[in-house]
Design a protein around this motif. Structure first.
Motif, PDB file in Angstrom:
ATOM      1  N   UNK A   5       0.856  -1.180   0.000  1.00 18.89           N
ATOM      2  CA  UNK A   5       0.000   0.000   0.000  1.00 18.89           C
ATOM      3  C   UNK A   5       0.895   1.234   0.000  1.00 18.89           C
ATOM      4  N   UNK A   6       0.525   2.213  -0.806  1.00 22.04           N
ATOM      5  CA  UNK A   6       1.314   3.459  -0.877  1.00 22.04           C
ATOM      6  C   UNK A   6       0.370   4.651  -0.942  1.00 22.04           C
ATOM      7  N   UNK A   7       0.640   5.649  -0.110  1.00 25.06           N
ATOM      8  CA  UNK A   7      -0.053   6.922  -0.198  1.00 25.06           C
ATOM      9  C   UNK A   7       0.722   7.772  -1.185  1.00 25.06           C
ATOM     10  N   UNK A   8       0.020   8.284  -2.198  1.00 26.77           N
ATOM     11  CA  UNK A   8       0.664   9.035  -3.272  1.00 26.77           C
ATOM     12  C   UNK A   8       0.245  10.498  -3.236  1.00 26.77           C
ATOM     13  N   UNK A   9       1.191  11.363  -3.523  1.00 25.26           N
ATOM     14  CA  UNK A   9       0.960  12.805  -3.511  1.00 25.26           C
ATOM     15  C   UNK A   9       0.523  13.278  -4.894  1.00 25.26           C
ATOM     16  N   UNK A  10      -0.535  12.674  -5.387  1.00 27.55           N
ATOM     17  CA  UNK A  10      -1.093  13.045  -6.688  1.00 27.55           C
ATOM     18  C   UNK A  10      -2.552  12.595  -6.707  1.00 27.55           C
ATOM     19  N   UNK A  11      -3.351  13.171  -7.577  1.00 22.49           N
ATOM     20  CA  UNK A  11      -4.757  12.771  -7.640  1.00 22.49           C
ATOM     21  C   UNK A  11      -4.929  11.342  -8.148  1.00 22.49           C
ATOM     22  N   UNK A  93      -7.311   2.077  -6.423  1.00 18.49           N
ATOM     23  CA  UNK A  93      -6.943   3.474  -6.223  1.00 18.49           C
ATOM     24  C   UNK A  93      -8.091   4.184  -5.512  1.00 18.49           C
ATOM     25  N   UNK A  94      -7.768   4.846  -4.388  1.00 19.07           N
ATOM     26  CA  UNK A  94      -8.769   5.577  -3.608  1.00 19.07           C
ATOM     27  C   UNK A  94      -8.320   7.017  -3.443  1.00 19.07           C
ATOM     28  N   UNK A  95      -9.207   7.952  -3.747  1.00 15.10           N
ATOM     29  CA  UNK A  95      -8.913   9.373  -3.541  1.00 15.10           C
ATOM     30  C   UNK A  95      -8.750   9.617  -2.041  1.00 15.10           C
ATOM     31  N   UNK A  96      -7.745  10.404  -1.669  1.00 18.03           N
ATOM     32  CA  UNK A  96      -7.503  10.766  -0.264  1.00 18.03           C
ATOM     33  C   UNK A  96      -7.098  12.225  -0.216  1.00 18.03           C
ATOM     34  N   UNK A  97      -8.061  13.108  -0.040  1.00 16.31           N
ATOM     35  CA  UNK A  97      -7.750  14.537  -0.025  1.00 16.31           C
ATOM     36  C   UNK A  97      -7.190  14.948  -1.363  1.00 16.31           C
ATOM     37  N   UNK A  98      -6.013  15.574  -1.371  1.00 18.38           N
ATOM     38  CA  UNK A  98      -5.379  15.974  -2.621  1.00 18.38           C
ATOM     39  C   UNK A  98      -4.542  14.877  -3.229  1.00 18.38           C
ATOM     40  N   UNK A  99      -4.423  13.758  -2.531  1.00 12.75           N
ATOM     41  CA  UNK A  99      -3.637  12.627  -3.021  1.00 12.75           C
ATOM     42  C   UNK A  99      -4.498  11.390  -3.156  1.00 12.75           C
ATOM     43  N   UNK A 100      -3.854  10.251  -3.078  1.00 16.74           N
ATOM     44  CA  UNK A 100      -4.606   8.999  -3.173  1.00 16.74           C
ATOM     45  C   UNK A 100      -3.850   7.869  -2.473  1.00 16.74           C
TER      46      UNK A 100
END
Length: 150
Positions: A5-11, A93-100
């Motif tokens: 699992x990775x939190x990404x700094x992109x939409x 892929x799940x949207x998370x604020x300004x990232x995902x």
């Protein structure tokens, strides 16, 4: 079964855009050395990417097939890599604020890979999939026009 699992700094849409671009597959999937062709229908279920893996001149040609595609949430693939076998791979892929948040799940489903004990398989696949998600994020950040990570 191996999950990374990775939190990404992109939409999320930027990540999904990379997944929808079959020609980018060799850029983010560790071990894939080149793309030989991409079905025009990619990423529709049943469509294929013809790819090679390994290091030249010892490359092996095979295909990856889309089993499911949800343009808002991700993709399920069947990656062939004979003589090693086949793997089922899902990228959610799940949207998370300004990232995902991206969840990659991989499991050997056919061939010799199914005989490898799960802890050993996880030890082999986890570092590869961590790097694949890093590469996927880099491509998605570029598509989104995000500033590269330091």
């Amino acid at each position: 079964m191996t999950t990374v699992v990775r939190t990404m700094a992109c939409p999320a849409q930027a990540v999904l855009g990379v997944l929808a671009d079959g020609w980018s597959y060799a850029t983010w999937v560790v071990g894939t050395s080149r793309i030989r062709s991409v079905d025009v229908a990619w990423p529709a279920p049943g469509s294929k990417i013809a790819h090679s893996f390994g290091v030249w001149p010892a490359t092996i040609d095979d295909v990856t097939i889309v089993r499911a595609w949800d343009p808002a949430h991700g993709i399920v693939l069947q990656a062939r890599g004979w003589p090693m076998g086949e793997a089922a791979i899902s990228l959610e892929v799940e949207e998370r604020g300004g990232g995902c948040l991206v969840r990659m799940v991989e499991d050997a489903v056919r061939g010799p890979g199914t005989l490898v004990p799960k802890p050993v398989l996880a030890a082999l696949l986890t570092p590869r999939n961590v790097e694949s998600l890093q590469r996927l994020e880099n491509l998605a950040r570029g598509r989104a026009g995000s500033v590269p990570a330091a």
